[in-house]
Write a protein that holds these residues in place. Structure first.
Motif, PDB file in Angstrom:
ATOM      1  N   LYS A 138       0.951  -1.355   0.070  1.00  0.00           N
ATOM      2  CA  LYS A 138      -0.132   0.051  -0.011  1.00  0.00           C
ATOM      3  C   LYS A 138       0.717   1.450  -0.049  1.00  0.00           C
ATOM      4  O   LYS A 138       1.897   1.357   0.924  1.00  0.00           O
ATOM      5  CB  LYS A 138      -0.882   0.071   1.253  1.00  0.00           C
ATOM      6  CG  LYS A 138      -1.962   1.192   1.354  1.00  0.00           C
ATOM      7  CD  LYS A 138      -2.804   0.664   2.450  1.00  0.00           C
ATOM      8  CE  LYS A 138      -3.851   1.829   2.637  1.00  0.00           C
ATOM      9  NZ  LYS A 138      -4.844   1.527   3.990  1.00  0.00           N
ATOM     10  N   HIS A 139       0.686   2.041  -1.203  1.00  0.00           N
ATOM     11  CA  HIS A 139       1.541   3.027  -1.225  1.00  0.00           C
ATOM     12  C   HIS A 139       0.928   4.436  -1.685  1.00  0.00           C
ATOM     13  O   HIS A 139      -0.250   4.342  -2.396  1.00  0.00           O
ATOM     14  CB  HIS A 139       2.709   2.868  -1.985  1.00  0.00           C
ATOM     15  CG  HIS A 139       3.529   1.646  -1.860  1.00  0.00           C
ATOM     16  ND1 HIS A 139       4.608   1.540  -0.934  1.00  0.00           N
ATOM     17  CD2 HIS A 139       3.575   0.675  -2.544  1.00  0.00           C
ATOM     18  CE1 HIS A 139       5.061   0.643  -0.908  1.00  0.00           C
ATOM     19  NE2 HIS A 139       4.428  -0.378  -1.929  1.00  0.00           N
ATOM     20  N   ASP A 140       1.406   5.506  -1.630  1.00  0.00           N
ATOM     21  CA  ASP A 140       0.849   6.702  -2.362  1.00  0.00           C
ATOM     22  C   ASP A 140       1.530   6.914  -3.533  1.00  0.00           C
ATOM     23  O   ASP A 140       2.801   7.126  -3.478  1.00  0.00           O
ATOM     24  CB  ASP A 140       1.184   8.021  -1.320  1.00  0.00           C
ATOM     25  CG  ASP A 140       0.403   9.281  -1.933  1.00  0.00           C
ATOM     26  OD1 ASP A 140       0.590   9.370  -3.261  1.00  0.00           O
ATOM     27  OD2 ASP A 140      -0.122  10.100  -1.336  1.00  0.00           O
ATOM     28  N   PHE A 158       3.947   8.324  -9.397  1.00  0.00           N
ATOM     29  CA  PHE A 158       3.245   7.556 -10.601  1.00  0.00           C
ATOM     30  C   PHE A 158       2.228   7.894 -11.353  1.00  0.00           C
ATOM     31  O   PHE A 158       1.683   6.989 -11.699  1.00  0.00           O
ATOM     32  CB  PHE A 158       3.682   6.099 -10.414  1.00  0.00           C
ATOM     33  CG  PHE A 158       4.790   5.680  -9.621  1.00  0.00           C
ATOM     34  CD1 PHE A 158       5.903   5.155 -10.632  1.00  0.00           C
ATOM     35  CD2 PHE A 158       5.198   5.748  -8.405  1.00  0.00           C
ATOM     36  CE1 PHE A 158       6.937   4.793 -10.153  1.00  0.00           C
ATOM     37  CE2 PHE A 158       6.616   5.584  -7.956  1.00  0.00           C
ATOM     38  CZ  PHE A 158       7.347   5.114  -8.878  1.00  0.00           C
ATOM     39  N   CYS A 159       1.732   9.196 -11.432  1.00  0.00           N
ATOM     40  CA  CYS A 159       0.425   9.553 -11.981  1.00  0.00           C
ATOM     41  C   CYS A 159       0.712  10.703 -12.694  1.00  0.00           C
ATOM     42  O   CYS A 159       1.648  11.646 -12.370  1.00  0.00           O
ATOM     43  CB  CYS A 159      -0.404   9.895 -10.599  1.00  0.00           C
ATOM     44  SG  CYS A 159      -1.861  10.726 -11.313  1.00  0.00           S
ATOM     45  N   GLY A 211      -9.448  13.099  -5.253  1.00  0.00           N
ATOM     46  CA  GLY A 211      -9.176  11.966  -4.095  1.00  0.00           C
ATOM     47  C   GLY A 211      -7.748  11.706  -3.727  1.00  0.00           C
ATOM     48  O   GLY A 211      -6.918  12.213  -4.457  1.00  0.00           O
ATOM     49  N   ASN A 212      -7.440  10.810  -2.734  1.00  0.00           N
ATOM     50  CA  ASN A 212      -6.091  10.512  -2.481  1.00  0.00           C
ATOM     51  C   ASN A 212      -5.588   9.573  -3.508  1.00  0.00           C
ATOM     52  O   ASN A 212      -6.328   8.937  -4.478  1.00  0.00           O
ATOM     53  CB  ASN A 212      -6.151   9.862  -0.950  1.00  0.00           C
ATOM     54  CG  ASN A 212      -6.556   8.495  -1.047  1.00  0.00           C
ATOM     55  OD1 ASN A 212      -5.860   7.602  -1.651  1.00  0.00           O
ATOM     56  ND2 ASN A 212      -7.679   8.178  -0.414  1.00  0.00           N
ATOM     57  N   LYS A 213      -4.266   9.466  -3.457  1.00  0.00           N
ATOM     58  CA  LYS A 213      -3.636   8.557  -4.795  1.00  0.00           C
ATOM     59  C   LYS A 213      -3.083   7.292  -3.864  1.00  0.00           C
ATOM     60  O   LYS A 213      -1.879   6.898  -4.395  1.00  0.00           O
ATOM     61  CB  LYS A 213      -2.627   9.388  -5.335  1.00  0.00           C
ATOM     62  CG  LYS A 213      -3.225  10.663  -6.088  1.00  0.00           C
ATOM     63  CD  LYS A 213      -2.183  11.350  -6.910  1.00  0.00           C
ATOM     64  CE  LYS A 213      -3.154  12.148  -7.900  1.00  0.00           C
ATOM     65  NZ  LYS A 213      -3.022  13.599  -7.383  1.00  0.00           N
ATOM     66  N   ILE A 214      -3.661   6.809  -2.716  1.00  0.00           N
ATOM     67  CA  ILE A 214      -3.050   5.738  -2.177  1.00  0.00           C
ATOM     68  C   ILE A 214      -3.813   4.474  -2.735  1.00  0.00           C
ATOM     69  O   ILE A 214      -4.935   4.530  -3.031  1.00  0.00           O
ATOM     70  CB  ILE A 214      -3.422   5.681  -0.656  1.00  0.00           C
ATOM     71  CG1 ILE A 214      -2.701   6.911  -0.120  1.00  0.00           C
ATOM     72  CG2 ILE A 214      -2.962   4.381   0.081  1.00  0.00           C
ATOM     73  CD1 ILE A 214      -2.835   7.369   1.560  1.00  0.00           C
ATOM     74  N   ALA A 234      10.721   7.897  -4.755  1.00  0.00           N
ATOM     75  CA  ALA A 234       9.511   8.353  -5.301  1.00  0.00           C
ATOM     76  C   ALA A 234       8.237   8.237  -4.619  1.00  0.00           C
ATOM     77  O   ALA A 234       7.266   9.146  -4.542  1.00  0.00           O
ATOM     78  CB  ALA A 234       9.480   7.792  -6.805  1.00  0.00           C
ATOM     79  N   LEU A 235       7.881   7.131  -3.978  1.00  0.00           N
ATOM     80  CA  LEU A 235       6.904   6.703  -3.408  1.00  0.00           C
ATOM     81  C   LEU A 235       6.906   7.701  -2.133  1.00  0.00           C
ATOM     82  O   LEU A 235       5.642   8.210  -1.916  1.00  0.00           O
ATOM     83  CB  LEU A 235       6.867   5.340  -2.969  1.00  0.00           C
ATOM     84  CG  LEU A 235       6.456   4.257  -4.104  1.00  0.00           C
ATOM     85  CD1 LEU A 235       6.839   2.743  -3.679  1.00  0.00           C
ATOM     86  CD2 LEU A 235       5.428   4.321  -4.590  1.00  0.00           C
ATOM     87  N   GLU A 236       7.894   7.692  -1.437  1.00  0.00           N
ATOM     88  CA  GLU A 236       7.794   8.614  -0.233  1.00  0.00           C
ATOM     89  C   GLU A 236       7.555  10.074  -0.405  1.00  0.00           C
ATOM     90  O   GLU A 236       7.091  10.832   0.116  1.00  0.00           O
ATOM     91  CB  GLU A 236       9.303   8.264   0.181  1.00  0.00           C
ATOM     92  CG  GLU A 236       9.377   8.749   1.850  1.00  0.00           C
ATOM     93  CD  GLU A 236       9.539   7.873   2.719  1.00  0.00           C
ATOM     94  OE1 GLU A 236       9.867   7.762   4.017  1.00  0.00           O
ATOM     95  OE2 GLU A 236       8.898   6.486   2.569  1.00  0.00           O
ATOM     96  N   GLU A 237       8.729  10.580  -1.380  1.00  0.00           N
ATOM     97  CA  GLU A 237       8.649  11.921  -1.879  1.00  0.00           C
ATOM     98  C   GLU A 237       7.554  12.698  -2.763  1.00  0.00           C
ATOM     99  O   GLU A 237       7.511  13.878  -2.874  1.00  0.00           O
ATOM    100  CB  GLU A 237       9.993  12.246  -2.101  1.00  0.00           C
ATOM    101  CG  GLU A 237      11.198  12.052  -1.349  1.00  0.00           C
ATOM    102  CD  GLU A 237      12.500  12.332  -1.923  1.00  0.00           C
ATOM    103  OE1 GLU A 237      12.707  13.106  -2.796  1.00  0.00           O
ATOM    104  OE2 GLU A 237      13.441  11.546  -1.404  1.00  0.00           O
ATOM    105  N   HIS A 238       6.752  11.633  -3.378  1.00  0.00           N
ATOM    106  CA  HIS A 238       5.729  11.913  -4.015  1.00  0.00           C
ATOM    107  C   HIS A 238       6.202  12.827  -5.249  1.00  0.00           C
ATOM    108  O   HIS A 238       5.743  13.798  -5.705  1.00  0.00           O
ATOM    109  CB  HIS A 238       4.470  12.890  -3.534  1.00  0.00           C
ATOM    110  CG  HIS A 238       3.865  12.248  -2.300  1.00  0.00           C
ATOM    111  ND1 HIS A 238       2.963  12.603  -1.401  1.00  0.00           N
ATOM    112  CD2 HIS A 238       4.111  10.743  -1.687  1.00  0.00           C
ATOM    113  CE1 HIS A 238       2.798  11.902  -0.551  1.00  0.00           C
ATOM    114  NE2 HIS A 238       3.577  10.935  -0.708  1.00  0.00           N
ATOM    115  N   ASN A 239       7.450  12.683  -5.825  1.00  0.00           N
ATOM    116  CA  ASN A 239       8.056  13.403  -6.819  1.00  0.00           C
ATOM    117  C   ASN A 239       8.196  12.468  -8.340  1.00  0.00           C
ATOM    118  O   ASN A 239       8.909  11.551  -8.336  1.00  0.00           O
ATOM    119  CB  ASN A 239       9.731  13.465  -6.294  1.00  0.00           C
ATOM    120  CG  ASN A 239      10.372  14.502  -7.300  1.00  0.00           C
ATOM    121  OD1 ASN A 239       9.859  14.690  -8.322  1.00  0.00           O
ATOM    122  ND2 ASN A 239      11.519  14.975  -6.723  1.00  0.00           N
TER     123      ASN A 239
END
Lengths: 246, 246
Positions: free
Chosen positions: B151-153, B157-158, B166-169, B221-226
């Motif tokens: 389960k990740h944000d 990757f969007c 909504g959220n991206k999780i 990338a998952l952590e930093e939403h970059n």
């Protein structure tokens, strides 16, 4: 002048066959157009191992041409690639002696034909597999396919539209049938093929599998030269010119 | 009125995606046209599990619609088949409870993405495989692909073009990479996917394989939403919506 031999793969779906003709796009035309560009507008005629019909594909068609360009052997493929449409791919090019001839020097050709004998369709294989939704007795077909091997007069397995004047005796060195999931693969190799010959062989095997003809229809057709003892002509889109040897 | 659930396979090559839009032919339009004919001119709206982009294919897209026709369950497929173009195939149809919803009730979706990482082309797979002619460190990619599971944000990757509020999780239950000859197959399954998510995941794996990015770019990338830590967006034609479960 130097002679170049090329191996080419093409998806025949969007072409009116290999050979240049008055109406419709052909594979030969596309290749000659690319070569003309490379030769700064000078026409270059290519000679293939033979033609393929409308919708028929090739994994390993062979052609040759003569050139005055001084291109290193390993550059031809890359140079042609930049000029080729996405459904034609020149896989290899090599310099050959000037007496090499892509049509006259053929030793053997191999064709493969694909059939999906299931009720369901497969949209991703639609241009490459003939959909024949019938229950087939594959055991019978495996027995029948072997009867094509050897030297025979294939008059019964030749379209009436042929313009061939010579004899119709050909030697088939390999004829086999494989099953991959619900697809059948017919592999046939020989020293020459008549007009529609592979497609009529395939149609005969399918009619035997479907119980419409008996196995002995093959030796009888070969013996009696009777086209009606052979089966129907399957469509071009299941057929691949797989390999040409010299 | 009764609700019908269908599974459909399509080759997206000749469509501007699944969903009806002002310009260009879409898959939805073709199916609704067939249903309209079956319903004697009455418009029938279909609801799919979600849309697919231009060029993207489906092995198992799901949609539902409501009908007043009294057609036995096993006849829908045959009836639709006669009205469908050759690149769309409705594989199954069944009556479902009237509260079934093809979009809202999705439990999981599976996507697959195909890459040919060889120098040579394959004309027969050209509309279904992304040609990426680079030397890849597949071992590294096999290690990297597992980092998508869980389960990740997935903000990184969007696509920026998303309209999602909504959220991206999202939860990815399966992410794996297989090698078949010189083709790579990326399989990813999860409870939801963001816009271009699979194609950006694939691009990230390829950049890792090609040595342009390190494996740790994925957790970062998952952590930093970059978005810039993730890779490029691979083209639509290598992507298949493989299965939808409810």
């Amino acid at each position: 002048m130097a002679r170049v031999k090329c191996v080419v793969e093409y998806d025949g779906s969007n072409y009116c066959g290999y050979q240049i003709q008055p109406n419709g796009k052909t594979v030969q035309e596309e290749i000659e157009k690319a070569l003309k560009t490379m030769h700064k507008g000078k026409e270059v005629r290519i000679i293939a191992s033979g033609r393929t019909d409308s919708g028929v594909h090739a994994k390993g068609q062979v052609f040759h041409f003569d050139t005055s360009l001084d291109v290193p052997e390993n550059r031809w493929v890359r140079a042609l690639e930049t000029l080729m449409p996405s459904d034609i791919y020149v896989k290899s090019a090599e310099y050959v002696p000037e007496d090499f001839h892509a049509q006259f020097d053929v030793e053997e050709k191999e064709y493969r034909y694909y059939v999906k004998a299931a009720k369901t369709r497969d949209v991703f294989r639609r241009g490459m597999v003939f959909h024949y939704p019938r229950k087939l007795d594959v055991e019978k077909m495996l027995e029948a396919v072997k009867l094509f091997e050897g030297k025979h007069d294939f008059t019964a397995f030749c379209s009436a539209k042929t313009t061939l004047k010579g004899n119709k005796i050909r030697t088939i060195s390999r004829a086999e049938l494989n099953q991959h999931g619900d697809e059948l693969e017919f592999i046939v190799r020989g020293d020459g093929f008549l007009y529609n010959m592979v497609r009529i062989m395939m149609g005969t095997l399918l009619e035997i599998g479907a119980g419409k003809k008996e196995i002995d229809t093959i030796p009888r057709a070969l013996e009696e030269h009777n086209r009606r003892l052979a089966g129907f002509t399957t469509p071009g889109h299941g057929l691949f010119l797989w390999e040409v040897t010299y």
